[in-house]
Motif scaffolding. Structure first.
Motif, PDB file in Angstrom:
ATOM      1  N   VAL A  67       0.850  -1.183   0.000  1.00 48.41           N
ATOM      2  CA  VAL A  67       0.000   0.000   0.000  1.00 48.41           C
ATOM      3  C   VAL A  67       0.890   1.239   0.000  1.00 48.41           C
ATOM      4  CG1 VAL A  67      -1.956  -1.103   1.131  1.00 48.41           C
ATOM      5  CG2 VAL A  67      -0.180  -0.041   2.526  1.00 48.41           C
ATOM      6  N   ARG A  68       0.338   2.349  -0.505  1.00 45.21           N
ATOM      7  CA  ARG A  68       1.081   3.614  -0.578  1.00 45.21           C
ATOM      8  C   ARG A  68       0.357   4.678   0.247  1.00 45.21           C
ATOM      9  NH1 ARG A  68       4.944   5.790  -3.914  1.00 45.21           N
ATOM     10  NH2 ARG A  68       4.975   3.866  -5.122  1.00 45.21           N
ATOM     11  N   ALA A  69       1.126   5.431   1.041  1.00 41.40           N
ATOM     12  CA  ALA A  69       0.546   6.451   1.912  1.00 41.40           C
ATOM     13  C   ALA A  69       0.003   7.612   1.087  1.00 41.40           C
ATOM     14  CB  ALA A  69       1.596   6.954   2.895  1.00 41.40           C
ATOM     15  N   GLN A  89       4.120  10.617   3.065  1.00 41.76           N
ATOM     16  CA  GLN A  89       3.240  10.556   1.903  1.00 41.76           C
ATOM     17  C   GLN A  89       3.988  10.009   0.696  1.00 41.76           C
ATOM     18  OE1 GLN A  89       1.480  14.311   0.851  1.00 41.76           O
ATOM     19  NE2 GLN A  89       0.292  13.478  -0.827  1.00 41.76           N
ATOM     20  N   GLY A  90       3.359   9.059   0.001  1.00 49.65           N
ATOM     21  CA  GLY A  90       3.959   8.455  -1.183  1.00 49.65           C
ATOM     22  C   GLY A  90       4.802   7.235  -0.897  1.00 49.65           C
ATOM     23  N   GLU A  91       5.084   6.947   0.378  1.00 51.05           N
ATOM     24  CA  GLU A  91       5.926   5.803   0.722  1.00 51.05           C
ATOM     25  C   GLU A  91       5.161   4.496   0.558  1.00 51.05           C
ATOM     26  OE1 GLU A  91       8.626   4.203   4.502  1.00 51.05           O
ATOM     27  OE2 GLU A  91       7.862   6.259   4.477  1.00 51.05           O
ATOM     28  N   ASP A  92       5.848   3.492   0.030  1.00 54.57           N
ATOM     29  CA  ASP A  92       5.265   2.166  -0.180  1.00 54.57           C
ATOM     30  C   ASP A  92       5.651   1.252   0.974  1.00 54.57           C
ATOM     31  OD1 ASP A  92       4.341  -0.043  -2.422  1.00 54.57           O
ATOM     32  OD2 ASP A  92       6.009  -0.776  -1.208  1.00 54.57           O
ATOM     33  N   VAL A  93       4.662   0.528   1.538  1.00 52.92           N
ATOM     34  CA  VAL A  93       4.934  -0.415   2.629  1.00 52.92           C
ATOM     35  C   VAL A  93       4.194  -1.712   2.363  1.00 52.92           C
ATOM     36  CG1 VAL A  93       5.404   1.340   4.392  1.00 52.92           C
ATOM     37  CG2 VAL A  93       3.057   0.550   4.032  1.00 52.92           C
ATOM     38  N   PHE A 135      -7.559  -1.388   9.945  1.00 49.28           N
ATOM     39  CA  PHE A 135      -6.112  -1.224   9.990  1.00 49.28           C
ATOM     40  C   PHE A 135      -5.429  -2.301   9.147  1.00 49.28           C
ATOM     41  CE2 PHE A 135      -7.310   1.141  13.702  1.00 49.28           C
ATOM     42  CZ  PHE A 135      -6.275   2.045  13.952  1.00 49.28           C
ATOM     43  N   TYR A 136      -4.187  -2.004   8.775  1.00 49.81           N
ATOM     44  CA  TYR A 136      -3.285  -3.003   8.215  1.00 49.81           C
ATOM     45  C   TYR A 136      -2.162  -3.237   9.219  1.00 49.81           C
ATOM     46  CZ  TYR A 136      -5.349  -1.808   3.649  1.00 49.81           C
ATOM     47  OH  TYR A 136      -6.203  -1.575   2.605  1.00 49.81           O
ATOM     48  N   GLU A 137      -1.715  -4.491   9.325  1.00 49.96           N
ATOM     49  CA  GLU A 137      -0.521  -4.765  10.127  1.00 49.96           C
ATOM     50  C   GLU A 137       0.712  -4.686   9.230  1.00 49.96           C
ATOM     51  OE1 GLU A 137       1.625  -8.242  12.826  1.00 49.96           O
ATOM     52  OE2 GLU A 137      -0.543  -8.333  12.471  1.00 49.96           O
ATOM     53  N   LEU A 138       1.718  -3.946   9.664  1.00 50.09           N
ATOM     54  CA  LEU A 138       2.935  -3.780   8.879  1.00 50.09           C
ATOM     55  C   LEU A 138       3.769  -5.058   8.900  1.00 50.09           C
ATOM     56  CD1 LEU A 138       4.045  -0.196  10.008  1.00 50.09           C
ATOM     57  CD2 LEU A 138       3.245  -0.855   7.733  1.00 50.09           C
ATOM     58  N   ARG A 139       4.308  -5.399   7.746  1.00 55.17           N
ATOM     59  CA  ARG A 139       5.213  -6.549   7.685  1.00 55.17           C
ATOM     60  C   ARG A 139       6.545  -6.217   8.332  1.00 55.17           C
ATOM     61  NH1 ARG A 139       7.558  -7.784   2.006  1.00 55.17           N
ATOM     62  NH2 ARG A 139       8.911  -6.074   2.697  1.00 55.17           N
ATOM     63  N   ASP A 140       7.082  -5.034   8.053  1.00 53.12           N
ATOM     64  CA  ASP A 140       8.414  -4.658   8.517  1.00 53.12           C
ATOM     65  C   ASP A 140       8.293  -3.728   9.715  1.00 53.12           C
ATOM     66  OD1 ASP A 140       9.489  -6.050   6.289  1.00 53.12           O
ATOM     67  OD2 ASP A 140       9.086  -4.287   5.039  1.00 53.12           O
ATOM     68  N   ASN A 141       8.989  -4.058  10.773  1.00 53.81           N
ATOM     69  CA  ASN A 141       8.928  -3.277  11.996  1.00 53.81           C
ATOM     70  C   ASN A 141      10.339  -2.824  12.368  1.00 53.81           C
ATOM     71  OD1 ASN A 141       8.566  -2.202  14.519  1.00 53.81           O
ATOM     72  ND2 ASN A 141       7.654  -4.021  15.433  1.00 53.81           N
ATOM     73  N   PHE A 185      -4.055   5.034   3.447  1.00 55.63           N
ATOM     74  CA  PHE A 185      -3.293   4.346   2.400  1.00 55.63           C
ATOM     75  C   PHE A 185      -4.225   3.889   1.278  1.00 55.63           C
ATOM     76  CE2 PHE A 185      -0.789   4.170   6.165  1.00 55.63           C
ATOM     77  CZ  PHE A 185       0.520   4.196   5.749  1.00 55.63           C
ATOM     78  N   LYS A 186      -3.614   3.575   0.135  1.00 54.93           N
ATOM     79  CA  LYS A 186      -4.350   2.973  -0.970  1.00 54.93           C
ATOM     80  C   LYS A 186      -3.540   1.814  -1.524  1.00 54.93           C
ATOM     81  CE  LYS A 186      -2.599   5.876  -4.769  1.00 54.93           C
ATOM     82  NZ  LYS A 186      -2.980   6.746  -5.906  1.00 54.93           N
ATOM     83  N   TYR A 187      -4.235   0.845  -2.093  1.00 54.07           N
ATOM     84  CA  TYR A 187      -3.571  -0.320  -2.685  1.00 54.07           C
ATOM     85  C   TYR A 187      -2.633   0.142  -3.790  1.00 54.07           C
ATOM     86  CZ  TYR A 187      -3.024  -4.763  -5.181  1.00 54.07           C
ATOM     87  OH  TYR A 187      -2.505  -5.867  -5.805  1.00 54.07           O
ATOM     88  N   ASN A 188      -1.421  -0.414  -3.793  1.00 55.11           N
ATOM     89  CA  ASN A 188      -0.388   0.060  -4.713  1.00 55.11           C
ATOM     90  C   ASN A 188      -0.196  -0.859  -5.916  1.00 55.11           C
ATOM     91  OD1 ASN A 188       1.355   2.156  -5.353  1.00 55.11           O
ATOM     92  ND2 ASN A 188       3.132   1.146  -4.431  1.00 55.11           N
ATOM     93  N   ASN A 189      -1.226  -1.631  -6.256  1.00 53.43           N
ATOM     94  CA  ASN A 189      -1.188  -2.477  -7.463  1.00 53.43           C
ATOM     95  C   ASN A 189      -0.100  -3.545  -7.416  1.00 53.43           C
ATOM     96  OD1 ASN A 189      -3.236  -0.824  -8.870  1.00 53.43           O
ATOM     97  ND2 ASN A 189      -1.609   0.707  -8.958  1.00 53.43           N
ATOM     98  N   PHE A 190       0.271  -3.979  -6.216  1.00 55.13           N
ATOM     99  CA  PHE A 190       1.349  -4.954  -6.091  1.00 55.13           C
ATOM    100  C   PHE A 190       1.026  -5.890  -4.936  1.00 55.13           C
ATOM    101  CE2 PHE A 190       6.045  -5.720  -4.945  1.00 55.13           C
ATOM    102  CZ  PHE A 190       6.161  -6.747  -5.871  1.00 55.13           C
ATOM    103  N   GLY A 191       0.964  -7.196  -5.232  1.00 53.21           N
ATOM    104  CA  GLY A 191       0.706  -8.193  -4.217  1.00 53.21           C
ATOM    105  C   GLY A 191      -0.768  -8.521  -4.084  1.00 53.21           C
TER     106      GLY A 191
END
Length: 553
Positions: free
Chosen positions: A285-287, A344-348, A367-373, A389-395
């Protein structure tokens, strides 16, 4: 995964009207003013040392998002090719991402300029038509959007994982990008266009040694590619995208998917020619705005930490902080806090989608749980609001695993000591499990390690909820149940057959999974199959056959 290299580049200015294309030259008469832009770079002096200072630049060792004017002259400094930017400063040509504020491509290989008939030119625009790897060059035409990339030989992957492409021309069976004025360069020799990777659908490679094959969760399989075996690859995956976490020693290698399968091999990035599309098991997702991170109680995460500073330093970020008396080295410990944000604009990458009760708002939110902490030592898990956030067309896209009503009912209550008892008992079994063949020889070992680490974090956490404990218990128990290690049963340990030897070798590869990321050693028997060796970078280590095989009873 890309390495920064100082490589000879091209000072090319292309105006698509009547101007000529300028190539780099050490001839002062040929040099003309050009504008170059870098995202990250350093400024050197004529001897290759960092320049002490440069006008308008805060740090010459860490130049970010900066534009300079150059006369186009190139100087070779300690085997590094650099642009002169005046005031005694030099910038590595390979760091240039934009030339003259026009569309810019960067060469991934040495190449020549060709004419419209596919013939090599000796000179182009009055200068040498031989271009070196790393050179930035202005192109002709415009980049166009694509709905999908299926029909294109070469295409660009945008930052939001959509596609675009720069029109190319087929000449004598080869594909070329136009430089204007009748000049063309091979598309296969271009690595980047306007800071975006030029991608292809597949590439071929050869295993330079025996290569283990992994599944789509990064677990080793029984299959091994033989040295010299040719394979076709169609996706790449950085280690976190396959395993869900990083591994030591994976900086210069990654997983590549074998076309038409869900099997992967690990190769050094410089062994693969061409940029492939990425693969992931996780939703990205992208912020849409600067976004806070939250704990599992629906509270904004605030990090508390101590920082050692010089005696007398003002703590601007927290004026009311507690200060510990300085030591003999005139240092003091300052208690600080910060509220991390995703810009803003960061992909996670995220692993779960669920509703949490937010006490400050007295309502449940998605909420979404972050993979990387990045703060695993402070908190077990971190979450982000889906609305930021919005879906970033990946995964693969996730679905909520609970409801608003269930989140409100649970209200994120904390787990008691009795809630954690079963989890603690299971964690206590870890030393016995890890000493067993069931663990040592299993291809599910990394999964067990991951869930054991998560379980320990939940058990030690003072903000774990009953749901956290339940999920940690289930995850660790399932991982433990999947441990499937066992020695190979042979008819006679003194006379091992070729088929039995192959099974033993495969089992050794399984047992060393994760220890040799990017550099899988060779495992081999001697001719009469009485000795078993592991050869790593030419160093031979004798293995005990009975650690991997047992005689039938």
């Amino acid at each position: 995964m890309q390495k920064n290299k100082f490589i000879l580049g091209l000072a090319a200015a292309l105006v698509l009207t009547t101007s000529s294309m300028l190539l780099p030259s050490n001839n002062a008469q040929a040099a003309q003013k050009e504008t170059i832009h870098v995202n990250y770079s350093s400024i050197y002096d004529s001897k290759g040392q960092f320049l002490k200072s440069y006008p308008g630049v805060e740090s010459t060792t860490d130049v970010k998002n900066a534009t300079f004017t150059t006369n186009g002259k190139i100087k070779k400094i300690n085997h590094k090719f650099c642009y002169s930017i005046g005031k005694g400063g030099y910038l590595p040509i390979s760091d240039v991402v934009s030339l003259n504020n026009l569309g810019t491509l960067n060469l991934s290989k040495n190449t020549r300029v060709y004419n419209k008939y596919g013939k090599k030119l000796t000179y182009f625009a009055g200068q040498s038509a031989s271009l070196k790897k790393g050179m930035p060059v202005n192109y002709a035409g415009k980049v166009k959007p694509l709905k999908n990339a299926d029909g294109k030989k070469y295409f660009l992957l945008n930052k939001d994982y959509t596609f675009s492409y720069l029109p190319y021309r087929k000449i004598q069976g080869q594909y070329y990008y136009s430089l204007g004025h009748g000049g063309y360069i091979k598309a296969s020799n271009v690595g980047m266009i306007d800071q975006l990777q030029v991608c292809v659908h597949s590439v071929t490679a050869r295993a330079d040694k025996n290569q283990s094959v992994f599944d789509d969760h990064g677990k080793i399989t029984k299959e091994v590619l033989k040295s010299g075996q040719k394979i076709t690859l169609d996706r790449y995956a950085d280690t976190p995208e396959l395993l869900g976490h990083s591994e030591d020693g994976d900086d210069d290698s990654c997983f590549y998917r074998i076309r038409g399968t869900n099997k992967f091999v690990i190769l050094e990035t410089d062994e693969v020619s061409g940029n492939l599309l990425p693969f992931t098991r996780f939703m990205h997702v992208r912020a849409t705005q600067d976004a806070n991170e939250y704990d599992n109680l629906g509270r904004i995460f605030v990090r508390h930490f101590n920082e050692v500073v010089k005696q007398g330093t003002t703590n601007n970020s927290n004026p009311s902080a507690t200060v510990t008396a300085g030591s003999a080295t005139q240092a003091q410990t300052v208690a600080k806090t910060e509220t991390p944000q995703i810009k803003q604009g960061e992909d996670v990458a995220v692993t779960r989608e669920l509703y949490l009760w937010v006490p400050a708002e007295q309502k449940a939110e998605l909420f979404y749980e972050l993979r990387d902490n990045d703060y695993a030592s402070d908190i077990t898990r971190l979450f982000i609001k889906a609305s930021d956030f919005k879906y970033n067309n990946f995964g693969p896209q996730l679905k909520p695993e609970n409801t608003v009503a269930s989140a409100k009912e649970a209200n994120n209550g904390l787990a008691s000591t009795s809630d954690k008892k079963s989890l603690g008992d299971l964690i206590a079994q870890a030393p016995t499990i890890e000493a067993s063949d069931k663990y040592r020889l299993s291809n599910e070992r990394s999964s067990y390690d991951y869930y054991l680490k998560q379980a320990k974090q939940v058990y030690d956490s003072d903000i774990a909820t009953p749901e956290d404990v339940s999920q940690a218990l289930t995850g660790l128990q399932d991982a433990q149940n999947k441990l499937n290690g066992a020695k190979v049963v042979v008819q006679d340990l003194q006379h091992i057959t070729a088929q039995e030897a192959d099974k033993i070798v495969t089992l050794v590869y399984t047992s060393i999974q994760g220890k040799y990321i990017g550099k899988i050693p060779q495992v081999t028997f001697n001719q009469d199959r009485t000795e078993l060796d592991l050869i790593d970078n030419g160093v031979k280590q004798k293995l005990n056959i009975t650690d991997y095989a047992e005689q039938a009873k």
